[in-house]
Design a protein around this motif. Sequence first.
Motif, PDB file in Angstrom:
ATOM      1  N   ALA A   9       3.788   0.724  -0.014  1.00  0.00           N
ATOM      2  CA  ALA A   9       3.675   0.491   1.151  1.00  0.00           C
ATOM      3  C   ALA A   9       1.951   0.780   1.199  1.00  0.00           C
ATOM      4  O   ALA A   9       1.276  -0.373   1.161  1.00  0.00           O
ATOM      5  CB  ALA A   9       4.410   0.538   2.202  1.00  0.00           C
ATOM      6  N   ALA A  10       1.880   1.929   1.151  1.00  0.00           N
ATOM      7  CA  ALA A  10       0.097   2.071   2.259  1.00  0.00           C
ATOM      8  C   ALA A  10      -0.721   1.379   0.453  1.00  0.00           C
ATOM      9  O   ALA A  10      -1.361   1.538   0.737  1.00  0.00           O
ATOM     10  CB  ALA A  10      -0.085   3.594   1.904  1.00  0.00           C
ATOM     11  N   THR A  11      -0.257   1.742  -0.814  1.00  0.00           N
ATOM     12  CA  THR A  11      -1.082   1.370  -1.863  1.00  0.00           C
ATOM     13  C   THR A  11      -1.511  -0.199  -1.735  1.00  0.00           C
ATOM     14  O   THR A  11      -2.881  -0.586  -1.931  1.00  0.00           O
ATOM     15  CB  THR A  11      -0.698   2.452  -2.743  1.00  0.00           C
ATOM     16  N   LEU A  12       0.090  -1.030  -1.650  1.00  0.00           N
ATOM     17  CA  LEU A  12      -0.396  -2.431  -1.628  1.00  0.00           C
ATOM     18  C   LEU A  12      -1.110  -2.438  -0.490  1.00  0.00           C
ATOM     19  O   LEU A  12      -2.340  -3.616  -1.155  1.00  0.00           O
ATOM     20  CB  LEU A  12       0.934  -2.690  -1.330  1.00  0.00           C
ATOM     21  N   ALA A  13      -1.695  -1.947   1.064  1.00  0.00           N
ATOM     22  CA  ALA A  13      -2.494  -2.060   2.235  1.00  0.00           C
ATOM     23  C   ALA A  13      -3.674  -2.062   1.515  1.00  0.00           C
ATOM     24  O   ALA A  13      -4.500  -2.149   2.226  1.00  0.00           O
ATOM     25  CB  ALA A  13      -2.119  -1.871   3.153  1.00  0.00           C
ATOM     26  N   LEU A  14      -4.252  -0.722   0.898  1.00  0.00           N
ATOM     27  CA  LEU A  14      -4.937  -0.115   0.453  1.00  0.00           C
ATOM     28  C   LEU A  14      -5.394   0.526  -0.875  1.00  0.00           C
ATOM     29  O   LEU A  14      -4.847   1.751  -1.052  1.00  0.00           O
ATOM     30  CB  LEU A  14      -4.872   1.501   1.577  1.00  0.00           C
TER      31      LEU A  14
END
Length: 57
Positions: A9-14
């Motif tokens: 989720a973090a890599t999708l958001a950032l």
Amino acid sequence: MLPSSHLHAATLALPRAESHLFERTGHMPQIERPDEFAALVEDFLTRSAPAMRPGQS
């Protein structure tokens, strides 16, 4: 720092963020693996720091 279960989720958001997953490490990699952690931070800061111009402080 975040749990590995949040990494996707973090890599999708950032999408421009960098990540590193420490093997066999709990919630505090900066304490559990200080040399590896410090090397990663130092490398990141070296690559990310803007070049200083003469006369800048």
